[in-house]
Design an enzyme around this catalytic site. Structure first.
Site, PDB file in Angstrom:
ATOM      1  N   ASN A 121      11.101  -3.998  -8.195  1.00  0.00           N
ATOM      2  CA  ASN A 121      11.522  -4.852  -9.229  1.00  0.00           C
ATOM      3  C   ASN A 121      12.771  -5.300  -9.123  1.00  0.00           C
ATOM      4  OD1 ASN A 121      11.991  -2.256 -10.234  1.00  0.00           O
ATOM      5  ND2 ASN A 121      11.843  -2.784 -12.188  1.00  0.00           N
ATOM      6  N   GLU A 150      14.381   8.200 -10.967  1.00  0.00           N
ATOM      7  CA  GLU A 150      14.513   7.188 -11.947  1.00  0.00           C
ATOM      8  C   GLU A 150      12.904   6.591 -12.266  1.00  0.00           C
ATOM      9  OE1 GLU A 150      17.243   6.878 -13.603  1.00  0.00           O
ATOM     10  OE2 GLU A 150      18.560   7.964 -12.424  1.00  0.00           O
TER      11      GLU A 150
HETATM   12  P1  NAD Z   1       5.809   3.373  -7.004  1.00  0.00           P
HETATM   13  O1  NAD Z   1       6.209   4.821  -7.737  1.00  0.00           O
HETATM   14  O2  NAD Z   1       4.462   2.824  -6.946  1.00  0.00           O
HETATM   15  O3  NAD Z   1       6.526   2.952  -5.723  1.00  0.00           O
HETATM   16  C1  NAD Z   1       7.942   3.281  -5.661  1.00  0.00           C
HETATM   17  C2  NAD Z   1       8.376   3.644  -4.058  1.00  0.00           C
HETATM   18  O4  NAD Z   1       7.565   4.659  -3.761  1.00  0.00           O
HETATM   19  C3  NAD Z   1       7.888   2.673  -3.225  1.00  0.00           C
HETATM   20  O5  NAD Z   1       8.900   2.294  -2.195  1.00  0.00           O
HETATM   21  C4  NAD Z   1       6.605   3.276  -2.719  1.00  0.00           C
HETATM   22  O6  NAD Z   1       6.276   2.654  -1.284  1.00  0.00           O
HETATM   23  C5  NAD Z   1       6.959   4.841  -2.517  1.00  0.00           C
HETATM   24  N1  NAD Z   1       5.732   5.588  -2.318  1.00  0.00           N
HETATM   25  C6  NAD Z   1       4.597   5.467  -2.994  1.00  0.00           C
HETATM   26  N2  NAD Z   1       3.921   6.527  -3.236  1.00  0.00           N
HETATM   27  C7  NAD Z   1       4.776   7.413  -2.426  1.00  0.00           C
HETATM   28  C8  NAD Z   1       4.540   8.790  -1.920  1.00  0.00           C
HETATM   29  N3  NAD Z   1       3.232   9.435  -2.078  1.00  0.00           N
HETATM   30  N4  NAD Z   1       5.458   9.265  -1.200  1.00  0.00           N
HETATM   31  C9  NAD Z   1       6.617   8.654  -0.913  1.00  0.00           C
HETATM   32  N5  NAD Z   1       6.958   7.504  -1.360  1.00  0.00           N
HETATM   33  C10 NAD Z   1       5.686   6.668  -2.001  1.00  0.00           C
HETATM   34  O7  NAD Z   1       6.658   2.188  -8.098  1.00  0.00           O
HETATM   35  P2  NAD Z   1       6.775   0.493  -8.113  1.00  0.00           P
HETATM   36  O8  NAD Z   1       5.455  -0.063  -8.447  1.00  0.00           O
HETATM   37  O9  NAD Z   1       7.268   0.158  -6.911  1.00  0.00           O
HETATM   38  O10 NAD Z   1       7.903   0.518  -9.212  1.00  0.00           O
HETATM   39  C11 NAD Z   1       7.740   0.393 -10.524  1.00  0.00           C
HETATM   40  C12 NAD Z   1       8.042   1.689 -11.247  1.00  0.00           C
HETATM   41  O11 NAD Z   1       9.361   1.746 -11.002  1.00  0.00           O
HETATM   42  C13 NAD Z   1       7.925   1.602 -12.633  1.00  0.00           C
HETATM   43  O12 NAD Z   1       7.243   2.648 -13.396  1.00  0.00           O
HETATM   44  C14 NAD Z   1       9.253   1.228 -13.104  1.00  0.00           C
HETATM   45  O13 NAD Z   1       9.643   1.592 -14.385  1.00  0.00           O
HETATM   46  C15 NAD Z   1      10.198   2.177 -12.262  1.00  0.00           C
HETATM   47  N6  NAD Z   1      11.216   1.802 -12.230  1.00  0.00           N
HETATM   48  C16 NAD Z   1      12.290   2.714 -12.342  1.00  0.00           C
HETATM   49  C17 NAD Z   1      13.682   2.403 -12.795  1.00  0.00           C
HETATM   50  C18 NAD Z   1      14.700   3.262 -13.459  1.00  0.00           C
HETATM   51  O14 NAD Z   1      15.770   3.314 -13.020  1.00  0.00           O
HETATM   52  N7  NAD Z   1      14.110   4.219 -14.083  1.00  0.00           N
HETATM   53  C19 NAD Z   1      14.122   1.269 -12.197  1.00  0.00           C
HETATM   54  C20 NAD Z   1      13.218   0.222 -11.673  1.00  0.00           C
HETATM   55  C21 NAD Z   1      11.891   0.710 -11.580  1.00  0.00           C
END
Ligand code: NAD
Length: 498
Positions: free
Chosen positions: A157, A254
């Site tokens: 995002n 995060e």
């Molecule tokens: P996601 O958890 O699906 O993926 C995040 C990252 O983790 C990606 O690079 C993905 O390829 C990787 N990933 C997925 N499964 C994994 C595994 N088993 N092992 C290692 N890596 C893995 O999240 P998303 O859909 O990309 O992002 C949306 C989420 O991110 C929302 O929940 C949002 O709130 C959160 N977010 C939080 C912040 C913050 O600072 N608090 C900022 C932006 C987004």
């Protein structure tokens, strides 16, 4: 560098200062979420690529650690300047890969520029501490040491800002890195790495592997990775934390949010409506700090709902590159289905749909993943739509009758990232600052818009207590080393010799 074959470019991983394909040659096709256009192929990396990237980062560790921090900072300054020069092209690339409207994509790149300059300056600070010793002729000081190799795993995002937040802070502190961006948005990270390369970062200091969990988890598990900096969903964050705990690794998480805006009966409603619309529907509701709950005083609820309905009706959906677009697409089809599944949940639990609640498919919108900006009302604080992160353009309206009730509702979710209150009463504002239990609090502004010089992160299920950005980031990316220098020439025993 990308190799253009036919009309669709193929991009590579960046390991040891060279652009290389995934070991097994697999690729992921990347598409524009607004119209399905094929933008390029990126490596679908796996275990072998993770190992190669970690080895490269490990090999570069010693010399980068010993590079004077002001010299490390000079490279970050150069990266900042390059990103500034390239800002418009980077923003357009981001809009195409992620969908956010161009003006927001520019802001995303600007965050990376801000962080580059901020952390470059840290190269001449990285303050430690000097404290008096209890013994004569003895000095006592605390220094920051880097951790070693860090894995940075990022979501889709904020395709450039979040990778930049992590890499700038980790690099100025003297760590070497493997960056793994989200599979939906690899191009901004590739461009960020190109800027580092062009700025003269030595080979191996920053490595990039594209792909999903198949390369992410091997990075987390790798014995030579000292720390993991993760931003993403709560579910994946938990998996990573559990896995890293086996090796007592340092992890920063995060995660999600269920952020709220409180509108009191004395609020400036013009300002509040602007703040709500921007926070709930900006970035199509796909910010971790997006406002997904409106907690509104019963005295003004009817007026706020009516004015919100009028404003939402004016929001124009479309491709983010079109200057007329207010709201871009959702990132992918799966996420759009997930958002939509909450409409049935809301209905079953007794919430009422005011507007939206469906895919937007008229005209060119049918080519992309568009979802109508949605208002749900008659929501109660414990309904699933008031508790779970939906991560789309959906706002749940909850009525309250007092400040105390508003703050209690605000605090009652599994997350604790951002909250806001609109009131013109200084006493209410101060009470809210004291009692709202989120990592970020806004007074008379929406829930989005954090600046990079303050700590960023949240309480409860939003993370594990660390903060990114600001000086807080350096706490995560460094170890404290306590140093005692005894120049008395004889044995002095702390706590024993007087
Ligand atoms: P996601 O958890 O699906 O993926 C995040 C990252 O983790 C990606 O690079 C993905 O390829 C990787 N990933 C997925 N499964 C994994 C595994 N088993 N092992 C290692 N890596 C893995 O999240 P998303 O859909 O990309 O992002 C949306 C989420 O991110 C929302 O929940 C949002 O709130 C959160 N977010 C939080 C912040 C913050 O600072 N608090 C900022 C932006 C987004």
């Amino acid at each position: 560098m990308p190799t253009n074959d036919a009309s669709v470019p193929t991009y590579h991983n960046y390991i040891g200062g060279a652009w290389v394909p995934a070991a097994d040659g697999r690729v992921i096709a990347n598409r524009d979420p607004a119209n399905g256009e094929l933008l390029g192929y990126v490596p679908d990396s796996g275990q072998a690529d993770a190992e190669r990237a970690v080895q490269s980062a490990k090999d570069a560790c010693d010399s980068w650690r010993k590079t004077p921090a002001p010299k490390r900072g000079e490279i970050l300054y150069r990266v900042g300047r390059l990103l500034e020069e390239r800002k418009e092209a980077l923003a357009q690339q981001m809009t195409r890969e992620m969908g956010k409207v161009l003006v927001e994509a520019r802001g995303d790149v600007q965050e990376a520029i801000d962080m580059a300059y901020y952390m470059a300056g840290e190269g001449r600070r990285l303050f430690g501490v000097v404290v008096p010793s209890e013994l004569p002729n003895k000095a006592a000081l605390g220094l920051h040491d880097p951790l070693g190799v860090i894995a940075c795993i990022t979501p889709w995002n904020f395709p450039m800002a979040i990778p930049a937040w992590k890499t700038m802070a980790a690099l100025i502190a003297g760590n070497t890195l493997v960056l793994k961006p989200a599979p939906d948005t690899p191009f901004s990270s590739i461009s960020l790495v190109e800027a580092f390369n062009d700025a003269g970062l030595p080979p191996g200091v920053l490595n990039l592997v594209c792909g999903g969990a198949e390369v992410g988890m091997p990075l987390v598990r790798h014995a030579d990775v000292a720390g993991v900096s993760f931003t993403g969903s709560n579910a994946v964050g938990r998996l990573i934390n559990v896995e890293a705990a086996q090796q007592l690794k340092r992890v920063t998480l995060e995660l999600g949010g269920k952020n709220a805006i409180i509108v009191m009966d004395d609020a400036d409603l013009d300002l509040a409506i602007d703040g709500i619309v921007w926070s709930a529907f900006g970035t199509t509701g796909q910010r971790c700090t997006a406002c997904s709950r409106l907690i509104v005083h019963r005295q003004v609820r009817a007026e706020v709902e009516q004015r919100l309905l009028a404003r939402v009706a004016q929001l124009r959906l479309g491709h983010g590159l079109e200057p007329t677009t207010d709201v871009g697409p959702v990132i992918n089809a799966t996420q759009r289905e997930r958002i939509h599944s909450y409409m049935a949940v809301a209905h079953q639990e007794g919430a009422r749909l005011l507007t939206g609640g469906d895919f937007a498919t008229e005209g060119d919108l049918a080519q992309g993943n568009f979802y109508r900006p949605t208002l749900l009302t008659d929501v109660t604080p414990t309904m699933r739509v008031a508790q779970e992160e939906i991560f789309g353009p959906v706002l749940s309206i909850i009525e309250i009758g007092s400040l105390a009730e508003a703050i209690a509702v605000n605090n009652h979710t599994p997350y604790g990232l951002s909250s806001a209150i609109f009131t013109q009463d200084i006493n209410r504002a101060q009470t809210a600052i004291r009692d709202m239990t989120t990592g970020i609090v806004y007074i008379n502004a929406g829930t989005i818009g954090a600046e990079i010089q303050l700590p960023f992160g949240g309480t409860r299920g939003t993370g594990n207590g660390h903060r990114e950005a600001g000086l807080g980031a350096l706490e995560f990316f460094t170890e404290w080393k306590a140093v005692y220098i005894d120049y008395s020439g004889h044995l002095q025993r702390a706590q024993i010799d007087s």
